[in-house]
Design an enzyme around this catalytic site. Sequence first.
Site, short mmCIF file in Angstrom:
data_model
loop_
_atom_site.label_atom_id
_atom_site.label_comp_id
_atom_site.label_asym_id
_atom_site.label_seq_id
_atom_site.Cartn_x
_atom_site.Cartn_y
_atom_site.Cartn_z
N THR A 96 0.87 -1.17 0.00
CA THR A 96 0.00 0.00 0.00
C THR A 96 0.92 1.23 0.00
O THR A 96 1.38 1.64 -1.06
CB THR A 96 -0.96 -0.03 1.19
OG1 THR A 96 -0.24 -0.26 2.39
CG2 THR A 96 -1.98 -1.14 1.00
N LYS A 125 3.04 -7.24 3.95
CA LYS A 125 2.83 -5.81 3.72
C LYS A 125 2.29 -5.19 5.00
O LYS A 125 1.72 -5.88 5.84
CB LYS A 125 1.87 -5.54 2.58
CG LYS A 125 0.45 -6.02 2.73
CD LYS A 125 -0.47 -5.19 3.57
CE LYS A 125 -0.45 -3.72 3.14
NZ LYS A 125 -1.39 -2.95 4.03
N THR A 178 -2.95 -2.80 7.46
CA THR A 178 -3.26 -4.17 7.79
C THR A 178 -2.06 -5.05 7.51
O THR A 178 -1.43 -4.92 6.47
CB THR A 178 -4.43 -4.61 6.90
OG1 THR A 178 -5.57 -3.84 7.28
CG2 THR A 178 -4.73 -6.07 7.05
N GLU A 228 6.48 4.09 7.30
CA GLU A 228 6.56 5.48 6.82
C GLU A 228 5.99 6.41 7.86
O GLU A 228 5.05 6.09 8.57
CB GLU A 228 5.79 5.63 5.51
CG GLU A 228 6.49 4.98 4.35
CD GLU A 228 5.68 5.12 3.08
OE1 GLU A 228 4.83 6.00 3.01
OE2 GLU A 228 5.94 4.35 2.15
N ASN A 261 -1.92 10.05 8.14
CA ASN A 261 -3.17 9.44 8.57
C ASN A 261 -4.35 10.39 8.58
O ASN A 261 -5.49 9.97 8.62
CB ASN A 261 -2.99 8.78 9.93
CG ASN A 261 -2.19 7.51 9.78
OD1 ASN A 261 -2.66 6.56 9.18
ND2 ASN A 261 -0.97 7.52 10.28
N THR A 290 -9.29 11.24 2.44
CA THR A 290 -9.93 12.40 1.81
C THR A 290 -9.11 12.88 0.63
O THR A 290 -7.99 12.46 0.41
CB THR A 290 -10.08 13.55 2.83
OG1 THR A 290 -8.83 13.75 3.47
CG2 THR A 290 -11.13 13.19 3.84
#
Lengths: 383, 383
Positions: A146, A168, A179, A259, A378, A383
């Site tokens: 991701t 991942k 996740t 990250e 986050n 958005t």
Amino acid sequence: MTVTAPEGFSAAGVAAGLKSSGDADVAVVLNHGPDDAAAAVFTTNRFPAAPVLWSRQVLAGERARAVVLNSGGANACTGPEGFQDTHATAEHAAAELGIGAIDVAVASTGLIGVRLPMDKVTAGVTAAVQQLSEDGGLDAARAIMTTDSVPKTTVQGRDGWTVGGMAKGAGMLAPSLATMLVVLTTDAVVRPEVLQRALAQATSVSLERVDSDGCLSTNDTVIVMSSGASGVTPTAEAFTEALTAAATDLAMQLLADAEGSTKDIAITVRNAASVTDALTAGRACARNNLLKTALFGNDPNWGRVLAAIGTTDAAFQADQVDVTINGVTVCRGGAIGDPREGVDLTGRAITIDVDLKAGTEQATIWTNDLSIAYVHENSAYST
Amino acid sequence: MTVTAPEGFSAAGVAAGLKSSGDADVAVVLNHGPDDAAAAVFTTNRFPAAPVLWSRQVLAGERARAVVLNSGGANACTGPEGFQDTHATAEHAAAELGIGAIDVAVASTGLIGVRLPMDKVTAGVTAAVQQLSEDGGLDAARAIMTTDSVPKTTVQGRDGWTVGGMAKGAGMLAPSLATMLVVLTTDAVVRPEVLQRALAQATSVSLERVDSDGCLSTNDTVIVMSSGASGVTPTAEAFTEALTAAATDLAMQLLADAEGSTKDIAITVRNAASVTDALTAGRACARNNLLKTALFGNDPNWGRVLAAIGTTDAAFQADQVDVTINGVTVCRGGAIGDPREGVDLTGRAITIDVDLKAGTEQATIWTNDLSIAYVHENSAYST
């Protein structure tokens, strides 16, 4: 080679259009046998995603022939329709592979509360099945990324047999995406009950002790499949050791690639009355925002370590606890120890040792700092 | 007028040099009687600061004549020497006031793990005692501020008697400083056991339900003193109502002044099987960094609400839970509800209503978002 390092596995990863970036987002891992023993551990969140509900049914039989994974959508909190989407994914993959749907586990990651575009998912599964290859492990590892900056893979070679894996997520990389999805493979001959016990043991001391931000996903899935293609039957101990090595290797890669984080923090609680006490105290530190922000600011604020473990029910006397940060015992007997100015926190690695002086057990929890980039990523994600 | 609004109290706040800013940092509140009933609640952290240990002894007698408070240093995790510092502070104040040391409670706030400069503290106490005044309530409220942008005060007038109060801290303003220190006063005639029960009730539904960042301080102190100077004896119910109003007023001021925060978030959990379940589910949301960062980013990410309460043991069925954010029911039956685009999060006030459909109880927890400024302030504080 990741999940295709052991004999008897093929894999693929393709771009199905689930990610707006156009990057690969659907992966298939296929076990060619001769064995098809499998085991898994799933999130304990009480809102398990649709693929978790489905894969639990698959794994209840202690067998699996394939895993279909997607990034770009978690398919969590999507109700009966979301479950039907997962079921349809498994049925489509099974038809393409010529096996039963109940042999196909599914794992998903991405935004919660959004339906998957099923036309893209099924087209992606078709394409992935067509591209299945013994060299496809790295493609599969890339397709489940991701905001991971690098694919996470491991290969643990042993005497005539191998454990491979890909992972991942976790860490602080927009953790609603993050996740933890892990697929482990082996060509060792392993009975299902040994596989399940080995997986529980391996994850309990590795992936389950990475507590980046204390937020439990709805989608966490760790699955292991055995092809038996090597013909070698290791002892349960030897297999557990190799599986633990693979899981630990992946866990440390997740931590390092978090990250938004600037620190990898190992919190070891020593001389605890029990392992549970050590884990409780370690997790309290790992989840304390004040401590995590202090470490982001290179501040060896040991008072925040005590304040965190002071909220737990772990056995200790307040005037007995020592805290050592990067080798400097800044707190002795619950009070002021060596000068905090002696602690060098400029590097990425931080070790915090808490000595409870209440027993002989110990455990380590790994976490990250709480950084401005974490908040930024986050808050900006969906958005 | 704050703590000096009721009859029978004087107060002062002075600059003793504990804060590098030169702002006021030592406060004294004196009860002139005729009564001296007092009650308090303290942090449950297992590393209580020296002033908490001392004040527990004072309040064990259900009496207190004065409170000495300082900002600029928490005197926490400072060992026997720190306790001796607090004891010496009480003895010095008592000598200046002509009362016993056991009549003097002490409260401190600031960095953990650093000794107080006692020469400055005692000189500050001497100066404060000399300046005690019936108009000194606001000065006292200013002297306990840390990064608070405004003093927090309350006055609740009733029929012939009054409750006054001052508070500092909590919220997200560098919360290691942000220990909640609250002094409440009343001129009502209140027996000690009524005072203790009323305080427990008042704080349980107000100050204890503000959960800004889940980090429990070593220094939290809420103390109430009764002078009885009005000569009026209210019913226990009437007194509890007024004390609850005062504590709630102060709690909302703490929430609103949380520096680094951009949102005041009220999380109400309805139709829970018990108040405990409602509080557990509400706190899980209040402590979920992913939800708090999402709200900072004006993102009505209801999946993170479910993921948070999915980690609790509160009674609910996953396919029954509704979530309403600022009036829009974005989640129905644990799945997709009305479009999230309809939620306006641009204001400071956010309400999250979680309907567990598991009973008839409810509770509200108040919290703030997790902002970049929070991380900045808390990473930069002690260095």
